[in-house]
Every structure is written in structure tokens, then in C-alpha cells.
Enzyme design. Structure first.
Site, PDB file in Angstrom:
ATOM      1  N   SER A 189     -16.043   2.574  13.905  1.00 36.08           N
ATOM      2  CA  SER A 189     -17.283   3.230  13.507  1.00 36.08           C
ATOM      3  C   SER A 189     -17.320   3.391  12.000  1.00 36.08           C
ATOM      4  O   SER A 189     -16.271   3.439  11.336  1.00 36.08           O
ATOM      5  CB  SER A 189     -17.374   4.609  14.169  1.00 36.08           C
ATOM      6  OG  SER A 189     -18.387   5.406  13.597  1.00 36.08           O
ATOM      7  N   SER A 201     -12.539  15.272  15.245  1.00 35.77           N
ATOM      8  CA  SER A 201     -11.690  14.478  16.134  1.00 35.77           C
ATOM      9  C   SER A 201     -12.194  13.044  16.229  1.00 35.77           C
ATOM     10  O   SER A 201     -11.393  12.096  16.316  1.00 35.77           O
ATOM     11  CB  SER A 201     -11.641  15.115  17.527  1.00 35.77           C
ATOM     12  OG  SER A 201     -12.940  15.199  18.097  1.00 35.77           O
ATOM     13  N   TYR A 202     -13.507  12.858  16.196  1.00 34.69           N
ATOM     14  CA  TYR A 202     -14.085  11.514  16.254  1.00 34.69           C
ATOM     15  C   TYR A 202     -13.719  10.730  14.998  1.00 34.69           C
ATOM     16  O   TYR A 202     -13.277   9.576  15.075  1.00 34.69           O
ATOM     17  CB  TYR A 202     -15.599  11.633  16.399  1.00 34.69           C
ATOM     18  CG  TYR A 202     -16.336  10.315  16.385  1.00 34.69           C
ATOM     19  CD1 TYR A 202     -16.382   9.508  17.517  1.00 34.69           C
ATOM     20  CD2 TYR A 202     -17.001   9.881  15.241  1.00 34.69           C
ATOM     21  CE1 TYR A 202     -17.059   8.312  17.524  1.00 34.69           C
ATOM     22  CE2 TYR A 202     -17.680   8.678  15.233  1.00 34.69           C
ATOM     23  CZ  TYR A 202     -17.711   7.902  16.377  1.00 34.69           C
ATOM     24  OH  TYR A 202     -18.391   6.696  16.363  1.00 34.69           O
ATOM     25  N   HIS A 203     -13.874  11.346  13.821  1.00 36.89           N
ATOM     26  CA  HIS A 203     -13.540  10.662  12.574  1.00 36.89           C
ATOM     27  C   HIS A 203     -12.052  10.324  12.517  1.00 36.89           C
ATOM     28  O   HIS A 203     -11.665   9.225  12.091  1.00 36.89           O
ATOM     29  CB  HIS A 203     -13.906  11.544  11.373  1.00 36.89           C
ATOM     30  CG  HIS A 203     -15.375  11.747  11.197  1.00 36.89           C
ATOM     31  ND1 HIS A 203     -16.268  10.709  11.200  1.00 36.89           N
ATOM     32  CD2 HIS A 203     -16.111  12.874  11.014  1.00 36.89           C
ATOM     33  CE1 HIS A 203     -17.500  11.186  11.030  1.00 36.89           C
ATOM     34  NE2 HIS A 203     -17.421  12.485  10.914  1.00 36.89           N
ATOM     35  N   LYS A 206     -11.354   7.347  14.917  1.00 37.00           N
ATOM     36  CA  LYS A 206     -11.890   6.068  14.445  1.00 37.00           C
ATOM     37  C   LYS A 206     -11.153   5.569  13.206  1.00 37.00           C
ATOM     38  O   LYS A 206     -10.940   4.353  13.048  1.00 37.00           O
ATOM     39  CB  LYS A 206     -13.384   6.214  14.143  1.00 37.00           C
ATOM     40  CG  LYS A 206     -14.256   6.367  15.388  1.00 37.00           C
ATOM     41  CD  LYS A 206     -14.118   5.186  16.334  1.00 37.00           C
ATOM     42  CE  LYS A 206     -15.125   5.245  17.480  1.00 37.00           C
ATOM     43  NZ  LYS A 206     -14.955   4.111  18.432  1.00 37.00           N
TER      44      LYS A 206
END
Length: 370
Positions: A189, A201-203, A206
């Protein structure tokens, strides 16, 4: 929470959808130009011995290369699987059947070693002496919530679904990929180069996936396996709606989150980002970001086009930045001084934490489940 798209005002919706349409039209024109320039440049570098050309498994009358696509039940993964099934035999971790004669669902849980071993045996029997043409890792989950109060188990699940699963599957299938001079595509992403309040947490996941991709690519250059990362910007898929669900589940009203807040030594400070009030406001800003990006997003077909180039070019790129916004985020991360980025992020978090809820919520009239 319903899985319907989050509603916004008619005027704002018109603006965002118009921007999305223009963005999509520009990419239709610009993407082939980029591919042509990239391939010509690398062909010249290949002629002088500075770039490697990777072989390609091409379909014939009796043979169709085998590709595995994870996370193909919806969104980007489904679009990639359907696109590739026009030319190759696709084994997809999906819950749909009968869409294409060359698309077959396969039972697979990327964080289950037994399921991975069974999938490897299935792919060995289907690919035969040709080996595996490609692995496309899309599986993952959008798990959101301020890091300071996110339970460790939830953060670990984000890493398991996004990073550890892709690592385990790539490692298990590497012999088949090496036999077939295959490709590995990890769908990461633009968030690997960006930061947003509530999406820590997403960053983190990714960014780890992109870094892991580059490490695998170094090994692949030696073994004849091309490894690339695809890093989309805003894409209109159910992922953003799942992000809204995740934000609601990780709210202070959730007992596990509430206990995390109480257990944090920072909660004694009312101005701390860990206090329940500031947590809720930051979460509200994150919900509005997800809502805006959903309506601003471009169709997942643009990601599928980048994946197709990575699988069919002799010179697949290291990182595909799908969308002008993804390219802009990358340029921002490389050109803007760190202190400027810190100031902007602090301003965003502070605004989301301290501004009146009505101001922060201005991007949408109402987010379902909020």
C-alpha cells in the site's frame, strides 16, 4: 455494522467521485506510457549488462501457466484473479465459483501451516514440470485503532495476516517458483510510505511487507524469480468499510480496549493521546479519512493492470505505485524534511483529538455504526 458504503453529502460526493473519474481516466492514458518507458529503459540496461531479464511462462493451446492469488474473495484480490483468469489458470483463495473455467477456488489460510502444506501439494500436482508461474499475495486485513491503546493480540493479528502469512507462503512455494522462473507480487500500500492517525497497525504491517518484498527480490535475482511490490493509493473496495468496522470494534466502548486504556500509565495525563476522550476524537478523524478515501478511490482494475505488467514483462519493476496519489505519497516521504512531516502529523492528531466533534465530522454527515 452494515457493509454498505458510508454515506456523505451529495455535494461532497459529486466532488470526490468526479476527482476519482478524472484520476482513473489519467491513469488509463499514463500507465501504458510508463510501462513502455520502463521496459525500453531496462532493455537498454539489459543490453549493457546492468539489468536482468526474467523469463515468462506463456500460455499455449494445451498449456496455461498456474498462478495462485490469495485474498481473492473481494476487492483487489478478486479483480486480479478475474483479470488473470483470461489467460492463465488461477488458483484463488476465494469463496466464489463458476466465474471462469480457468479460475478455481482453493482452500487456504495463509497463517495455518497445515493449510499451506496442503496448498503446496495441490499446486505441485497442477503445475507439474512447469512449476508455479506466479504467487500474488493479497490476503490481509485492515485492522485500525490508535496504537497506544490497541491490544497486543490485535496488533499481532495485523502482522500475521499481512506479513507473516505472505512470508510463510512465499517460502513454502519458493521451490515451485524457482522451477517455473515465476513471479511473486505482494500487494502492499501507499500506506507503507505514509502515516495516518488511527492506522498505525496497518502502516506498520504494510511497511514490513514492502521491506520483505525487497529482501525476497534480492534472492530472486539470484534464483530467477522476479519479486515486486504493488502499492496502491486509494482504491474503492470493501477494505475501507472493513476499516470503519475495525475502528468501531477498537473503540473505548470495547472492554478490551477500555482495559488497555486504563492499564496505560499515560492515561493519568488528560492531554495524553491515550486518554479515552482524545482516543475517541482521533478515532473519529480516522473514520472520516477512511470515508473520504473510499469515495475518492479509483477502481481496483488499475491494480490488476499493474499486476498483469509485473507478470508479463521481462523487466518487472521493484515497486508499482498504483495511482497518482501513491506516487505523490512516495515523493512526499522522500523530498519533505522529517521535521515538516512531524509537524503535519502532530497537527492532524491534535486537530482530530481536540477539535469539536462537529468540525472533525464535517467530511461526512453520518458514518454508519459511529
Amino acid at each position: 455494522m452494515s457493509m454498505d458504503p458510508p454515506p456523505i453529502s451529495a455535494a461532497l460526493g459529486t466532488v470526490l467521485h468526479g476527482m476519482s473519474a478524472v484520476h482513473s481516466a489519467l491513469l488509463i492514458v499514463l500507465a501504458p506510457v510508463y510501462y513502455a518507458i520502463h521496459d525500453v529503459l531496462y532493455f537498454v540496461l539489459h543490453l549493457v549488462g546492468l539489468a536482468r531479464a526474467f523469463p515468462i511462462q506463456k500460455p499455449s493451446g494445451t498449456f496455461h501457466p498456474v498462478v495462485l492469488v490469495t485474498g481473492a474473495s473481494s476487492g483487489i484480490g478478486k479483480e486480479i484473479a478475474l483479470n488473470l483468469a483470461e489467460n492463465v489458470e488461477v488458483k484463488a483463495e476465494a469463496r466464489f465459483r463458476g466465474v471462469s473455467v480457468r479460475l478455481e477456488p482453493i482452500l487456504l489460510d495463509v497463517i495455518d501451516p497445515t493449510a499451506i502444506a496442503n496448498a503446496v501439494r495441490t499446486l505441485e500436482s497442477h503445475s507439474g514440470d512447469h512449476g508455479l508461474a506466479a504467487l500474488v499475495n493479497v490476503a490481509g486485513g485492515v485492522i485500525c485503532g490508535p496504537l497506544a491503546s490497541l491490544p497486543l493480540a490485535i496488533f499481532q493479528h495485523a502482522l500475521d495476516s499481512e506479513v507473516n502469512g505472505a512470508f510463510a507462503l512465499t517460502r513454502a512455494l519458493w521451490p515451485l517458483l524457482r522451477k517455473g522462473h515465476g513471479r511473486v507480487l505482494n500487494v502492499s500500500s501507499a500506506g507503507s510510505d505514509a502515516l495516518g492517525p488511527g492506522f498505525g497497525s496497518y502502516h506498520a504491517a504494510k511497511a514490513a511487507l514492502t521491506a520483505m518484498t525487497l529482501v525476497w527480490r534480492a534472492k530472486g535475482v539470484v534464483d530467477g524469480v522476479a519479486v515486486s511490490a504493488v502499492e496502491p493509493g486509494a482504491i474503492r473496495t470493501p477494505a475501507y468499510i472493513k476499516a470503519l468496522e475495525s475502528l468501531s470494534q477498537n473503540s473505548p466502548t470495547n472492554p478490551s480496549v477500555a482495559s488497555s486504556l486504563q492499564a496505560s500509565p499515560l492515561t493519568t495525563d488528560p492531554d495524553s493521546p491515550c486518554s479515552a476522550t482524545l482516543h475517541s476524537r482521533t478515532q473519529l478523524l480516522a473514520k472520516n479519512i477512511a470515508t473520504g478515501f473510499y469515495h475518492l478511490g479509483i477502481p481496483p482494475s488499475h491494480v490488476a493492470r499493474d499486476v498483469r505488467h509485473a507478470l508479463t514483462s521481462r523487466f518487472p519493476a521493484r515497486r508499482y505505485r498504483t495511482g497518482l496519489d501513491s506516487a505523490a505519497v512516495y515523493m512526499w516521504s522522500k523530498l519533505i524534511p522529517g521535521w515538516v512531516a512531524d509537524v503535519v502529523m502532530a497537527a492532524c492528531v491534535g486537530f482530530g483529538a481536540r477539535a469539536p466533534a462537529g468540525v472533525v465530522n464535517g467530511i461526512s454527515e453520518k458514518v454508519k455504526g459511529q
